[in-house]
Design a protein around this motif. Structure first.
Motif, mmCIF file in Angstrom:
data_model
loop_
_atom_site.group_PDB
_atom_site.id
_atom_site.type_symbol
_atom_site.label_atom_id
_atom_site.label_comp_id
_atom_site.label_asym_id
_atom_site.label_seq_id
_atom_site.Cartn_x
_atom_site.Cartn_y
_atom_site.Cartn_z
ATOM 1 N N SER A 175 0.829 -1.205 0.000
ATOM 2 C CA SER A 175 0.000 0.000 0.000
ATOM 3 C C SER A 175 0.865 1.256 0.000
ATOM 4 N N VAL A 176 0.336 2.332 -0.601
ATOM 5 C CA VAL A 176 1.023 3.621 -0.605
ATOM 6 C C VAL A 176 0.499 4.536 0.497
ATOM 7 N N HIS A 177 -0.390 4.034 1.327
ATOM 8 C CA HIS A 177 -0.894 4.836 2.433
ATOM 9 C C HIS A 177 0.282 5.308 3.287
ATOM 10 N N PRO A 178 0.243 6.541 3.793
ATOM 11 C CA PRO A 178 1.382 7.066 4.576
ATOM 12 C C PRO A 178 1.804 6.163 5.726
ATOM 13 N N SER A 179 0.900 5.378 6.256
ATOM 14 C CA SER A 179 1.268 4.471 7.340
ATOM 15 C C SER A 179 1.941 3.204 6.840
ATOM 16 N N CYS A 180 1.897 2.993 5.514
ATOM 17 C CA CYS A 180 2.442 1.754 4.945
ATOM 18 C C CYS A 180 3.648 1.970 4.036
ATOM 19 N N ALA A 181 3.842 3.158 3.514
ATOM 20 C CA ALA A 181 4.963 3.441 2.610
ATOM 21 C C ALA A 181 5.700 4.681 3.093
ATOM 22 N N LYS A 182 6.955 4.508 3.488
ATOM 23 C CA LYS A 182 7.733 5.619 4.025
ATOM 24 C C LYS A 182 9.147 5.599 3.457
ATOM 25 N N PHE A 183 9.537 6.728 2.854
ATOM 26 C CA PHE A 183 10.911 6.903 2.393
ATOM 27 C C PHE A 183 11.713 7.579 3.506
ATOM 28 N N SER A 184 12.985 7.244 3.599
ATOM 29 C CA SER A 184 13.854 7.892 4.571
ATOM 30 C C SER A 184 14.077 9.341 4.166
#
Length: 430
Positions: free
Chosen positions: A252-261
């Motif tokens: 998922s691309v949801h903010p809670s599931c996809a995070k870049f450093s």
């Protein structure tokens, strides 16, 4: 890529588990440890009661034959919603519809669809012989299974048929069809007669495919079509993670599931919390962590070429390009109208992976082999990683295999080439 290039499969980092829809298959072991997925059926305690209450079996449409067996019905048909015969069995017990729905939800929708298709085939076979499918005898079932053998069906396919029959048949004296002693002995004999064969060499050349992904028409990344960007991103993610298509589909691309450093050289991906992986409960939820592959500044032109294989770079570009029109938090969405931005199915994602491999072959002027499967990416990636020095434990963890035996028996290939993602992508430097 240089043999010393470090490529690791992402490590699995657990996060708060979530109970979603499960597979719900109940294994029934034969004496030689062979398993057939079974499920609860009505009448296990008192089949005679159900036999008196049974309604006639529902009519079904024609079954579509194929070289690999009977295809499951398309999405949206009855098979994908659950087994009608099993619902009738459960309804005969006096269970409310909402309870029946919960019981049938123990299996994944794809499993219900597959079982429904196989049960239709068995019903047609019984109708042609004047038999009642859900009450037929052990000899009748054995004859049907023998017919499957003589038609050249594989042992694994026959097991699926037996699982479907066990789900819908009323059983014998309180036991499932698959638990009957004669049927268990038959299946043991069938396994001896139909030994499992698997490929021991790769179906396609990983080194050539990776080289093609680093060049035209898959580069430069900022100007290629959305279709090519989608295919390339999906394939790089599949190779770098060694995940199944179902696990990639759940990302998922949801903010809670996809995070870049903050530096942009790492990404953490989580599946939709409702996703129930195949290896339940060992891998109910995990985080897929990927690091940039040969990030800038580049020490040489070769470093710059290898960076074209960076899954983090491709993923960022893909998410940026699709952000303006996506209609779902699912990572992979359709690029083509009229479904542009809508989530794609697991089957479509499988086609993406196979198409990417095929187009990479064509880009190198090589005729691709027929029958390339998306499933082959997992075996090829993990085999290269193991050869590159990644421990068997890390390989199994990356691919979400509960036991090394799964890898050794079904996936390990004879490849000749160090973390999992960089070891796999590094093949292109040869």
């Amino acid at each position: 890529m240089a043999q010393s290039a470090a490529v690791c499969f992402s490590s699995s980092v657990p996060y708060n588990s979530y109970t979603g829809q499960g597979e719900g298959a109940w294994p029934v072991s034969y004496s030689d440890s062979t398993q057939v997925a079974q499920s609860p059926v009505a009448g296990r305690d008192n089949p005679s009661v159900i036999r008196r209450a049974m309604a006639p079996p529902p009519s079904h449409g024609p079954v579509v034959p194929s070289q690999r067996g009977d295809l499951p019905p398309p999405p949206g048909q009855g098979g994908s919603l659950g087994l009608a015969r099993e619902r009738t069995n459960l309804n005969a017990l006096g269970l409310p519809p909402r309870v029946i729905a919960t019981i049938q939800n123990a299996r994944a929708a794809s499993t219900r669809s597959l079982y429904g298709c196989k049960w239709q085939v068995f019903e047609g076979w019984c109708d042609g012989r004047g038999l009642t499918s859900y009450q037929c005898s052990v000899p009748d079932i054995l004859c049907f299974l023998q017919d499957l053998m003589e038609k050249g069906r594989s042992f694994s396919t026959i097991k699926v048929y037996l699982a479907a029959i066990s789900a819908c048949h009323v059983g014998f004296e309180g036991s499932l069809v698959g638990q009957h002693p004669l049927i268990r002995r038959f299946m043991k004999g069938a396994r001896r007669s139909l030994p499992v064969t698997r490929r021991i060499v790769p179906e396609w050349d990983l080194s050539m495919v990776l080289e093609a992904l680093s060049l035209h028409p898959f580069e430069p990344l900022g100007s290629i079509s959305l279709k090519l960007l989608s295919l390339k991103t999906a394939l790089l993610l599949a190779l770098a993670s060694a995940k199944r298509v179902s696990e990639l589909h759940a990302l998922s691309v949801h903010p809670s599931c996809a995070k870049f450093s903050l530096s942009g050289d790492k990404v953490s991906l989580k599946p939709n919390p409702a996703f129930m992986p195949k290896c339940f409960p060992a891998f109910t939820s995990e985080v897929l962590e990927l690091s940039a592959f040969h990030p800038p500044p580049f020490a040489s032109p070769e470093d710059q070429r290898l960076n074209a294989l960076c899954p983090v770079r491709a993923l960022r570009a893909y998410m940026t390009r699709t952000s303006a029109f996506r209609k779902s938090d699912q990572l992979f969405v359709s690029w083509a109208p009229p479904h542009r931005g809508s989530p794609i199915s697991k089957q479509r994602l499988s086609h993406w992976l196979a198409d990417a491999i095929t187009m990479a072959h064509e880009a190198k002027g090589v005729q691709p082999l027929e029958g390339i499967r998306a499933h082959s990416t997992s075996g090829l990636a993990t085999s290269w990683a193991l050869f590159g020095g990644v421990s068997l434990q890390d390989v199994c963890s990356a691919a979400s295999w509960a036991s090394p035996h799964t890898f050794v028996r079904y996936y390990q290939l004879d490849v000749t080439r160090t973390s999992v993602a960089h070891s796999v992508l590094g093949v292109g430097s040869s």
